[in-house]
Write an enzyme that holds these catalytic residues in place. Structure first.
Site, PDB file in Angstrom:
ATOM      1  N   THR A  39       4.887   0.004  -5.628  1.00 47.06           N
ATOM      2  CA  THR A  39       4.716  -0.348  -7.055  1.00 47.06           C
ATOM      3  C   THR A  39       4.875   0.931  -7.975  1.00 47.06           C
ATOM      4  O   THR A  39       5.248   0.097  -9.050  1.00 47.06           O
ATOM      5  CB  THR A  39       2.880  -0.780  -7.074  1.00 47.06           C
ATOM      6  OG1 THR A  39       2.818  -1.924  -6.254  1.00 47.06           O
ATOM      7  CG2 THR A  39       2.517  -1.410  -8.345  1.00 47.06           C
ATOM      8  N   SER A  87       5.825  -0.823   0.791  1.00 49.80           N
ATOM      9  CA  SER A  87       5.301  -0.068   1.840  1.00 49.80           C
ATOM     10  C   SER A  87       5.489  -0.805   3.329  1.00 49.80           C
ATOM     11  O   SER A  87       5.236  -0.230   4.380  1.00 49.80           O
ATOM     12  CB  SER A  87       4.008   0.683   1.606  1.00 49.80           C
ATOM     13  OG  SER A  87       2.973  -0.502   1.662  1.00 49.80           O
ATOM     14  N   THR A 120       1.248   1.327  -1.702  1.00 46.78           N
ATOM     15  CA  THR A 120      -0.358   1.433  -1.501  1.00 46.78           C
ATOM     16  C   THR A 120      -0.815   0.600  -0.246  1.00 46.78           C
ATOM     17  O   THR A 120      -1.643   1.085   0.372  1.00 46.78           O
ATOM     18  CB  THR A 120      -1.263   0.980  -2.520  1.00 46.78           C
ATOM     19  OG1 THR A 120      -0.808  -0.334  -2.994  1.00 46.78           O
ATOM     20  CG2 THR A 120      -0.888   1.988  -3.788  1.00 46.78           C
TER      21      THR A 120
HETATM   22  N1  ASP Z   1       3.561  -4.025  -2.205  1.00 45.37           N
HETATM   23  C1  ASP Z   1       3.079  -2.829  -2.525  1.00 45.37           C
HETATM   24  C2  ASP Z   1       3.371  -1.947  -1.454  1.00 45.37           C
HETATM   25  O1  ASP Z   1       2.733  -1.392  -0.642  1.00 45.37           O
HETATM   26  C3  ASP Z   1       1.927  -2.594  -3.198  1.00 45.37           C
HETATM   27  C4  ASP Z   1       1.845  -1.301  -3.991  1.00 45.37           C
HETATM   28  O2  ASP Z   1       2.561  -0.297  -3.682  1.00 45.37           O
HETATM   29  O3  ASP Z   1       0.745  -0.940  -4.508  1.00 45.37           O
HETATM   30  O4  ASP Z   1       4.648  -1.202  -1.615  1.00 45.37           O
END
Ligand code: ASP
Length: 350
Positions: A39, A87, A120
């Protein structure tokens, strides 16, 4: 006009001397940014869009650095792009590439620290993996964001700014790999994503953060006493793959079929996230085939205490690691041994 020329030359000379002697990038701690995506590197079509925000072009490492001129006063920041993915797409190849890249960078005498941008959702897994395989006491800070780069009140830039401050700070040396969001500094081993949507999602449930990135200074209150980074016995230097380990969730009347399928599919280890009646026989049969089982627990905090009954079954307990962190440690432990007693020693020490 000609009389002016010597004055202009003198001014130019003074300017050049001033530039050479004032604090420039060369005097600042050198921090390398390793970018993986998430993100923090995503854009949406509208500034109020906090979901489905992969509409715009991805945010590059150059964009991240150009967006933060304040970094020029903190560190001499360079970058290395590992990937630009969510991720959920971080796999063993990327983990090994990241770890090797960070180890190469931190081995250089001029390197002060490293920062990793990451989605995240699985950030805690990458952070704990790095905590176990980075071979340096120099600070490594993993950072993400809950709001995309394009949103009205994006959290990414301040998180990244603070992550670089921590990576550049002497106070952070020897603290292992850290996670920074929302001004809080967490030990990679302890931290977990606790909420699907809120910016204050990262918590260290049993123990709390180890410090804060406040405006006056970086301040630490405690340290992770488990083995990590330069005390760790794990070395990914020559590895090109890692043992296959999966997680099976326990609940009322859970079927043993996932365990049987994973054993058949060649898993070297399985983490049980809680238990179920049907697991007992499945584990016994899996053990007979040499598969190592680690008992974790879905409550999300507290230790799984080693009982004589569990030890007699040859099952390792996860201490207070959640299932996804247990998987990270078990994969690395299996690069050394498949003896459950030795793996229990590893779970007790890391
Ligand atoms: N979908 C995202 C990820 O984990 C969520 C984030 O980055 O906050 O890549």
């Amino acid at each position: 006009m000609n009389q002016l020329r010597p004055i202009l030359l003198l001014q130019a000379l003074l300017l050049a001397i001033g530039t050479a002697t004032s604090a420039g990038a060369a005097d600042l701690p050198k921090v390398k940014l390793f970018t993986t995506g998430g993100t923090i590197q995503s854009r949406a079509s509208n500034r109020d869009k906090l979901m489905e925000y992969n509409d715009g072009p991805k945010v590059t490492p150059q964009d991240l650095i150009a967006d933060l001129p304040e970094l020029k006063a903190v560190a001499d920041v360079s970058y290395s792009e590992v990937s630009n993915v969510g991720s959920g797409n971080i796999d063993t190849a990327k983990l090994l590439q990241l770890a090797k890249g960070i180890n190469e960078w931190l081995a250089r005498p001029e390197a002060a620290g490293a920062v990793v941008t990451h989605g995240t959702a699985t950030l805690e897994e990458t952070a704990y993996f790095l905590d176990l395989v980075v071979k340096s006491p120099k600070p490594v800070v993993v950072v993400g964001a809950m709001h995309p780069f394009s949103s009205i009140s994006r959290d990414g830039p301040f998180n990244l700014y603070n992550a670089v401050r921590v990576a550049a700070s002497k106070e952070a040396i020897g603290k292992g790999v850290m996670v920074l969001l929302n001004d809080e500094i967490h030990a990679a081993r302890d931290v977990t994503k606790n909420n699907t949507y809120r910016v204050d999602t990262f918590v260290s449930r049993d123990l709390g953060p180890i410090g804060f990135a406040d405006s006056d200074r970086i301040v630490f209150y405690r340290n992770n006493l488990r083995k990590h980074t330069d005390q760790s016995e794990f070395d990914v230097g020559t590895l090109t793959s890692l043992p296959k380990v999966d997680i099976v969730y326990g609940y009322q009347e859970a079927d043993r079929a996932p365990i049987d399928a994973l054993v058949k599919g060649g898993d070297r280890g399985i983490v049980l996230d809680d238990s179920a009646a049907s697991f007992t026989d499945a584990v016994k049969e899996g053990r007979a085939k040499g598969v190592v089982f680690v008992q974790s627990d879905r409550k999300g905090s507290g230790r799984v205490v080693l009982s004589e009954k569990v030890a007699a079954r040859g099952v390792v307990t996860a201490d207070n690691l959640n299932a996804q962190k247990s998987r990270v440690l078990l994969r690395l432990a299996l690069t050394k041994t498949s003896d459950p007693k030795e793996i229990q020693r590893i779970f007790n020490e890391y």
